[in-house]
Scaffold this motif. Structure first.
Motif, PDB file in Angstrom:
ATOM      1  N   ARG A  86       0.773  -1.258   0.000  1.00 44.81           N
ATOM      2  CA  ARG A  86       0.000   0.000   0.000  1.00 44.81           C
ATOM      3  C   ARG A  86       0.794   1.293   0.000  1.00 44.81           C
ATOM      4  O   ARG A  86       0.460   2.208  -0.706  1.00 44.81           O
ATOM      5  N   GLY A  87       1.816   1.435   0.835  1.00 44.01           N
ATOM      6  CA  GLY A  87       2.677   2.615   0.733  1.00 44.01           C
ATOM      7  C   GLY A  87       2.051   3.952   1.055  1.00 44.01           C
ATOM      8  O   GLY A  87       2.374   4.948   0.423  1.00 44.01           O
ATOM      9  N   THR A  88       1.148   3.983   2.035  1.00 48.48           N
ATOM     10  CA  THR A  88       0.693   5.295   2.495  1.00 48.48           C
ATOM     11  C   THR A  88       1.701   5.830   3.509  1.00 48.48           C
ATOM     12  O   THR A  88       2.511   5.081   4.038  1.00 48.48           O
ATOM     13  N   PHE A  89       1.649   7.119   3.760  1.00 52.40           N
ATOM     14  CA  PHE A  89       2.560   7.709   4.745  1.00 52.40           C
ATOM     15  C   PHE A  89       1.938   7.554   6.124  1.00 52.40           C
ATOM     16  O   PHE A  89       1.002   8.264   6.486  1.00 52.40           O
ATOM     17  N   ALA A  90       2.506   6.607   6.901  1.00 55.67           N
ATOM     18  CA  ALA A  90       1.878   6.193   8.158  1.00 55.67           C
ATOM     19  C   ALA A  90       1.752   7.325   9.168  1.00 55.67           C
ATOM     20  O   ALA A  90       0.786   7.397   9.912  1.00 55.67           O
ATOM     21  N   ALA A  91       2.740   8.220   9.176  1.00 59.08           N
ATOM     22  CA  ALA A  91       2.737   9.269  10.211  1.00 59.08           C
ATOM     23  C   ALA A  91       1.861  10.459   9.823  1.00 59.08           C
ATOM     24  O   ALA A  91       1.607  11.336  10.639  1.00 59.08           O
ATOM     25  N   VAL A  94      -4.973  11.103   7.058  1.00 61.01           N
ATOM     26  CA  VAL A  94      -5.677  10.746   5.820  1.00 61.01           C
ATOM     27  C   VAL A  94      -5.691  11.946   4.871  1.00 61.01           C
ATOM     28  O   VAL A  94      -5.335  11.841   3.695  1.00 61.01           O
ATOM     29  N   LEU A  95      -6.067  13.116   5.415  1.00 61.77           N
ATOM     30  CA  LEU A  95      -6.135  14.318   4.573  1.00 61.77           C
ATOM     31  C   LEU A  95      -4.781  14.680   3.991  1.00 61.77           C
ATOM     32  O   LEU A  95      -4.676  15.034   2.817  1.00 61.77           O
ATOM     33  N   ARG A 127     -12.526   9.263   9.171  1.00 65.74           N
ATOM     34  CA  ARG A 127     -11.207   9.191   9.805  1.00 65.74           C
ATOM     35  C   ARG A 127     -10.213  10.176   9.200  1.00 65.74           C
ATOM     36  O   ARG A 127      -9.009   9.957   9.266  1.00 65.74           O
ATOM     37  N   SER A 128     -10.717  11.263   8.648  1.00 63.64           N
ATOM     38  CA  SER A 128      -9.838  12.111   7.832  1.00 63.64           C
ATOM     39  C   SER A 128      -8.682  12.734   8.603  1.00 63.64           C
ATOM     40  O   SER A 128      -7.645  13.024   8.020  1.00 63.64           O
ATOM     41  N   SER A 129      -8.838  12.926   9.915  1.00 60.68           N
ATOM     42  CA  SER A 129      -7.718  13.536  10.639  1.00 60.68           C
ATOM     43  C   SER A 129      -6.854  12.501  11.348  1.00 60.68           C
ATOM     44  O   SER A 129      -5.840  12.839  11.966  1.00 60.68           O
ATOM     45  N   GLN A 130      -7.239  11.243  11.238  1.00 58.88           N
ATOM     46  CA  GLN A 130      -6.453  10.164  11.859  1.00 58.88           C
ATOM     47  C   GLN A 130      -5.195   9.889  11.023  1.00 58.88           C
ATOM     48  O   GLN A 130      -5.214  10.056   9.804  1.00 58.88           O
ATOM     49  N   THR A 131      -4.114   9.458  11.687  1.00 61.69           N
ATOM     50  CA  THR A 131      -2.922   9.137  10.886  1.00 61.69           C
ATOM     51  C   THR A 131      -3.129   7.809  10.153  1.00 61.69           C
ATOM     52  O   THR A 131      -3.823   6.906  10.643  1.00 61.69           O
ATOM     53  N   ALA A 132      -2.508   7.713   8.979  1.00 60.56           N
ATOM     54  CA  ALA A 132      -2.711   6.525   8.133  1.00 60.56           C
ATOM     55  C   ALA A 132      -2.274   5.250   8.852  1.00 60.56           C
ATOM     56  O   ALA A 132      -2.885   4.196   8.686  1.00 60.56           O
ATOM     57  N   GLY A 133      -1.228   5.354   9.659  1.00 59.48           N
ATOM     58  CA  GLY A 133      -0.729   4.176  10.378  1.00 59.48           C
ATOM     59  C   GLY A 133      -1.727   3.594  11.364  1.00 59.48           C
ATOM     60  O   GLY A 133      -1.607   2.437  11.754  1.00 59.48           O
TER      61      GLY A 133
END
Ligand SMILES: Nc1ncnc2c1ncn2[C@@H]1O[C@H](COP(=O)(O)OP(=O)(O)OP(=O)(O)O)[C@@H](O)[C@H]1O
Ligand SMILES: [Mg+2]
Length: 235
Positions: A86-91, A94-95, A127-133
């Protein structure tokens, strides 16, 4: 439109992992790239995206040769990949991940696309303000797809999007793909579940040990005794 001609490539000079790969996605909405672990599926995808250190052969997109271009230039022309894992930026939130997916877009358009993706994926909206991780595996996969869709890609390459997800989430993803195709994004989908991949696509390519062994219309491959025997366990 993607066209690959006699592609050969690998990670070290002289050691080809995939060879004699030729395929043409002209006129296809969803194409699946199928094969077992280690067959070379991700290697082919990396080759398309300019991430394979050694290769020969050619890759054309919209009639222009792209295999000699750097990855960011290939992406700029409309080829986006959601890699394995997936490779999202965990830290980042979402936004923030979505903002990065829309980098280079004018601010107003970027906001509009973020709205579009959050509407497409209500779970991400919540969950837009939650971190991706901190997202679940399925939510991270949605975020990775949403981030790739921010640029309205012409070709979206998905490397095993269903890996590790609960069946119900996988079902949701497979409903999504034709919707994305309807919006004008062609899809190249890597899937280990050959039956599922064939059902989800119009055309398919089967890779075994770095070579194409079967290629054609998915509906016909589903009926092909060799495919049934080797991959579907039906014969
Ligand atoms: N970075 C790398 N360096 C060297 N060899 C690699 C590298 N990545 C993959 N390989 C090798 O290339 C071969 C094909 O790997 P690839 O990742 O393309 O398979 P795959 O079809 O995507 O498999 P999977 O379904 O497990 O993801 C494997 O033998 C693997 O060990
Ligand atoms: Mg792979």
């Amino acid at each position: 439109m993607l066209k690959i001609t006699d592609f050969r490539g690998g990670y070290h000079k002289g050691a080809a992992i995939v060879e004699h790969i030729s395929l043409d996605l002209q006129g296809q909405r969803i194409t699946s790239l199928l094969g077992a672990n280690g067959a070379g599926k991700s290697t082919i995808l990396r080759g398309i995206c300019g991430l394979l250190p050694w290769h020969s052969g050619e890759v054309h997109f919209d009639g222009q040769r792209i295999d000699l271009l750097p990855p960011h230039e290939i992406a700029r022309r409309g080829v986006r990949m959601v890699p394995e894992g997936r490779g999202t930026f965990a830290a980042l939130s979402v936004l923030e991940n979505l903002h990065i997916g829309g980098s280079g877009l004018p601010a107003a358009l970027r906001r509009q696309r973020i709205e579009r993706e959050l509407t497409r994926f209500p779970r991400l909206h919540e969950r837009s303000s939650q971190t991706a991780g901190m997202l679940s595996g399925g939510e991270q996969q949605m975020l990775a797809i949403a981030r790739a869709m921010m640029s309205d890609p012409r070709l979206l390459i998905l490397d095993e999007p269903s890996l590790g997800l609960a069946p119900i989430i996988v079902d949701q993803l497979f409903v999504l793909f034709p919707q994305l195709a309807n919006e004008g994004t062609q899809i190249l989908l890597v899937e280990q579940d050959v039956g599922r991949g064939l059902e989800a696509s119009e055309s398919a390519v089967v890779i075994e040990k770095g070579r194409i062994t079967t290629q054609g219309r998915s509906a016909e491959l589903l009926k092909d005794p060799r495919v049934q025997e080797s991959f579907l366990g039906l014969v």
